[in-house]
Design a protein around this motif. Structure first.
Motif, PDB file in Angstrom:
ATOM      1  N   VAL A   1       0.856  -1.174   0.000  1.00  0.00           N
ATOM      2  CA  VAL A   1       0.000   0.000   0.000  1.00  0.00           C
ATOM      3  C   VAL A   1       0.899   1.233   0.000  1.00  0.00           C
ATOM      4  O   VAL A   1       1.880   1.304   0.751  1.00  0.00           O
ATOM      5  CB  VAL A   1      -0.918   0.011   1.251  1.00  0.00           C
ATOM      6  CG1 VAL A   1      -1.761   1.271   1.291  1.00  0.00           C
ATOM      7  CG2 VAL A   1      -1.789  -1.221   1.273  1.00  0.00           C
ATOM      8  N   ILE A   2       0.567   2.197  -0.828  1.00  0.00           N
ATOM      9  CA  ILE A   2       1.366   3.422  -0.919  1.00  0.00           C
ATOM     10  C   ILE A   2       1.101   4.292   0.299  1.00  0.00           C
ATOM     11  O   ILE A   2      -0.051   4.580   0.635  1.00  0.00           O
ATOM     12  CB  ILE A   2       1.054   4.193  -2.208  1.00  0.00           C
ATOM     13  CG1 ILE A   2       1.478   3.360  -3.419  1.00  0.00           C
ATOM     14  CG2 ILE A   2       1.746   5.543  -2.214  1.00  0.00           C
ATOM     15  CD1 ILE A   2       1.197   4.012  -4.743  1.00  0.00           C
ATOM     16  N   ILE A   3       2.173   4.700   0.953  1.00  0.00           N
ATOM     17  CA  ILE A   3       2.090   5.554   2.136  1.00  0.00           C
ATOM     18  C   ILE A   3       2.369   7.016   1.777  1.00  0.00           C
ATOM     19  O   ILE A   3       1.728   7.927   2.287  1.00  0.00           O
ATOM     20  CB  ILE A   3       3.097   5.090   3.221  1.00  0.00           C
ATOM     21  CG1 ILE A   3       2.800   3.649   3.621  1.00  0.00           C
ATOM     22  CG2 ILE A   3       3.067   5.986   4.431  1.00  0.00           C
ATOM     23  CD1 ILE A   3       1.417   3.421   4.165  1.00  0.00           C
ATOM     24  N   ASP A   4       3.332   7.245   0.877  1.00  0.00           N
ATOM     25  CA  ASP A   4       3.702   8.606   0.504  1.00  0.00           C
ATOM     26  C   ASP A   4       4.124   8.624  -0.958  1.00  0.00           C
ATOM     27  O   ASP A   4       4.745   7.670  -1.445  1.00  0.00           O
ATOM     28  CB  ASP A   4       4.847   9.112   1.395  1.00  0.00           C
ATOM     29  CG  ASP A   4       5.112  10.597   1.229  1.00  0.00           C
ATOM     30  OD1 ASP A   4       4.225  11.315   0.726  1.00  0.00           O
ATOM     31  OD2 ASP A   4       6.208  11.039   1.619  1.00  0.00           O
ATOM     32  N   VAL A   5       3.801   9.705  -1.671  1.00  0.00           N
ATOM     33  CA  VAL A   5       4.162   9.864  -3.081  1.00  0.00           C
ATOM     34  C   VAL A   5       5.018  11.112  -3.219  1.00  0.00           C
ATOM     35  O   VAL A   5       4.621  12.191  -2.786  1.00  0.00           O
ATOM     36  CB  VAL A   5       2.900   9.995  -3.963  1.00  0.00           C
ATOM     37  CG1 VAL A   5       3.289  10.181  -5.418  1.00  0.00           C
ATOM     38  CG2 VAL A   5       1.999   8.793  -3.799  1.00  0.00           C
ATOM     39  N   MET A   6       6.219  10.950  -3.813  1.00  0.00           N
ATOM     40  CA  MET A   6       7.112  12.079  -4.088  1.00  0.00           C
ATOM     41  C   MET A   6       7.290  12.179  -5.606  1.00  0.00           C
ATOM     42  O   MET A   6       6.538  11.554  -6.347  1.00  0.00           O
ATOM     43  CB  MET A   6       8.431  11.873  -3.363  1.00  0.00           C
ATOM     44  CG  MET A   6       8.280  11.910  -1.842  1.00  0.00           C
ATOM     45  SD  MET A   6       9.802  11.541  -1.000  1.00  0.00           S
ATOM     46  CE  MET A   6       9.425   9.899  -0.405  1.00  0.00           C
ATOM     47  N   ASP A   7       8.292  12.936  -6.043  1.00  0.00           N
ATOM     48  CA  ASP A   7       8.486  13.128  -7.484  1.00  0.00           C
ATOM     49  C   ASP A   7       8.697  11.808  -8.217  1.00  0.00           C
ATOM     50  O   ASP A   7       7.900  11.439  -9.073  1.00  0.00           O
ATOM     51  CB  ASP A   7       9.669  14.061  -7.745  1.00  0.00           C
ATOM     52  CG  ASP A   7       9.354  15.497  -7.352  1.00  0.00           C
ATOM     53  OD1 ASP A   7       8.165  15.849  -7.339  1.00  0.00           O
ATOM     54  OD2 ASP A   7      10.305  16.244  -7.063  1.00  0.00           O
ATOM     55  N   ASP A   8       9.791  11.119  -7.948  1.00  0.00           N
ATOM     56  CA  ASP A   8      10.112   9.865  -8.629  1.00  0.00           C
ATOM     57  C   ASP A   8      10.021   8.661  -7.711  1.00  0.00           C
ATOM     58  O   ASP A   8      10.205   7.532  -8.154  1.00  0.00           O
ATOM     59  CB  ASP A   8      11.534   9.923  -9.207  1.00  0.00           C
ATOM     60  CG  ASP A   8      11.650  10.917 -10.345  1.00  0.00           C
ATOM     61  OD1 ASP A   8      10.613  11.176 -10.992  1.00  0.00           O
ATOM     62  OD2 ASP A   8      12.756  11.415 -10.596  1.00  0.00           O
ATOM     63  N   ILE A   9       9.749   8.895  -6.446  1.00  0.00           N
ATOM     64  CA  ILE A   9       9.804   7.810  -5.455  1.00  0.00           C
ATOM     65  C   ILE A   9       8.473   7.728  -4.713  1.00  0.00           C
ATOM     66  O   ILE A   9       7.823   8.741  -4.454  1.00  0.00           O
ATOM     67  CB  ILE A   9      10.952   8.067  -4.464  1.00  0.00           C
ATOM     68  CG1 ILE A   9      12.291   8.031  -5.197  1.00  0.00           C
ATOM     69  CG2 ILE A   9      10.940   7.071  -3.322  1.00  0.00           C
ATOM     70  CD1 ILE A   9      13.479   8.411  -4.367  1.00  0.00           C
ATOM     71  N   VAL A  10       8.081   6.498  -4.397  1.00  0.00           N
ATOM     72  CA  VAL A  10       6.930   6.267  -3.525  1.00  0.00           C
ATOM     73  C   VAL A  10       7.396   5.431  -2.349  1.00  0.00           C
ATOM     74  O   VAL A  10       8.345   4.659  -2.456  1.00  0.00           O
ATOM     75  CB  VAL A  10       5.775   5.544  -4.249  1.00  0.00           C
ATOM     76  CG1 VAL A  10       5.163   6.405  -5.309  1.00  0.00           C
ATOM     77  CG2 VAL A  10       6.224   4.230  -4.827  1.00  0.00           C
ATOM     78  N   ILE A  11       6.746   5.602  -1.213  1.00  0.00           N
ATOM     79  CA  ILE A  11       7.049   4.763  -0.046  1.00  0.00           C
ATOM     80  C   ILE A  11       5.899   3.775   0.073  1.00  0.00           C
ATOM     81  O   ILE A  11       4.729   4.169   0.163  1.00  0.00           O
ATOM     82  CB  ILE A  11       7.216   5.604   1.221  1.00  0.00           C
ATOM     83  CG1 ILE A  11       8.417   6.533   1.027  1.00  0.00           C
ATOM     84  CG2 ILE A  11       7.406   4.700   2.434  1.00  0.00           C
ATOM     85  CD1 ILE A  11       8.697   7.450   2.180  1.00  0.00           C
ATOM     86  N   VAL A  12       6.251   2.484   0.022  1.00  0.00           N
ATOM     87  CA  VAL A  12       5.256   1.423   0.025  1.00  0.00           C
ATOM     88  C   VAL A  12       5.378   0.627   1.316  1.00  0.00           C
ATOM     89  O   VAL A  12       6.485   0.280   1.749  1.00  0.00           O
ATOM     90  CB  VAL A  12       5.447   0.493  -1.197  1.00  0.00           C
ATOM     91  CG1 VAL A  12       4.390  -0.587  -1.217  1.00  0.00           C
ATOM     92  CG2 VAL A  12       5.413   1.293  -2.487  1.00  0.00           C
ATOM     93  N   GLU A  13       4.236   0.349   1.925  1.00  0.00           N
ATOM     94  CA  GLU A  13       4.185  -0.452   3.146  1.00  0.00           C
ATOM     95  C   GLU A  13       3.760  -1.871   2.757  1.00  0.00           C
ATOM     96  O   GLU A  13       2.748  -2.066   2.088  1.00  0.00           O
ATOM     97  CB  GLU A  13       3.170   0.159   4.107  1.00  0.00           C
ATOM     98  CG  GLU A  13       3.039  -0.570   5.409  1.00  0.00           C
ATOM     99  CD  GLU A  13       2.040   0.115   6.315  1.00  0.00           C
ATOM    100  OE1 GLU A  13       2.475   0.945   7.133  1.00  0.00           O
ATOM    101  OE2 GLU A  13       0.842  -0.155   6.161  1.00  0.00           O
ATOM    102  N   PHE A  14       4.562  -2.848   3.163  1.00  0.00           N
ATOM    103  CA  PHE A  14       4.301  -4.238   2.824  1.00  0.00           C
ATOM    104  C   PHE A  14       3.800  -4.996   4.040  1.00  0.00           C
ATOM    105  O   PHE A  14       4.370  -4.893   5.118  1.00  0.00           O
ATOM    106  CB  PHE A  14       5.572  -4.909   2.286  1.00  0.00           C
ATOM    107  CG  PHE A  14       6.054  -4.296   1.004  1.00  0.00           C
ATOM    108  CD1 PHE A  14       5.453  -4.614  -0.194  1.00  0.00           C
ATOM    109  CD2 PHE A  14       7.100  -3.388   0.998  1.00  0.00           C
ATOM    110  CE1 PHE A  14       5.880  -4.051  -1.383  1.00  0.00           C
ATOM    111  CE2 PHE A  14       7.539  -2.820  -0.181  1.00  0.00           C
ATOM    112  CZ  PHE A  14       6.928  -3.155  -1.374  1.00  0.00           C
ATOM    113  N   GLY A  15       2.729  -5.777   3.866  1.00  0.00           N
ATOM    114  CA  GLY A  15       2.214  -6.614   4.945  1.00  0.00           C
ATOM    115  C   GLY A  15       1.542  -5.798   6.036  1.00  0.00           C
ATOM    116  O   GLY A  15       1.267  -4.608   5.889  1.00  0.00           O
TER     117      GLY A  15
END
Length: 105
Positions: free
Chosen positions: A68-82
């Motif tokens: 699940v995406i937690i944060d969206v930046m320019d070229d990077i996303v932070i994804v939470e797994f499990g």
């Protein structure tokens, strides 16, 4: 008589060049429609997918992980797994293959 043979040989050489150029044009067009055009369509679809990423979207990465995406930046996303809230990984947007939007109530 010799001059007539020379003219027919010259005409056949010109015709063979014409056919060769025609084949090259046909093969170039075939290559465009079989290889380049589908790749451009695929790239447009990927660009649309990447630009539609939002916080809370469920995603599938190229490595086969669901998150699940937690944060969206320019070229990077932070994804939470499990279910573990400590497993948050930054990754490039291009590493996302599929997106599933959360259902709106």
């Amino acid at each position: 008589m010799n001059q007539l043979l020379f003219l027919t040989a010259e005409a056949s050489t010109t015709m063979s060049w014409t056919w060769m150029i025609g084949y090259i044009i046909i093969l170039g067009g075939l290559f465009y429609f079989m290889a380049i055009r589908p790749q451009k369509k695929q790239q447009k679809a990927l660009d649309a997918l990447v630009s539609s990423l939002e916080t809370g979207d469920s995603v599938l990465t190229t490595s086969g992980f669901y998150g699940v995406i937690i944060d969206v930046m320019d070229d990077i996303v932070i994804v939470e797994f499990g279910n573990n809230k400590n497993c948050r990984i930054p990754m490039k947007k291009t590493a996302i293959v599929e997106v599933e939007k959360p259902e709106q109530k």
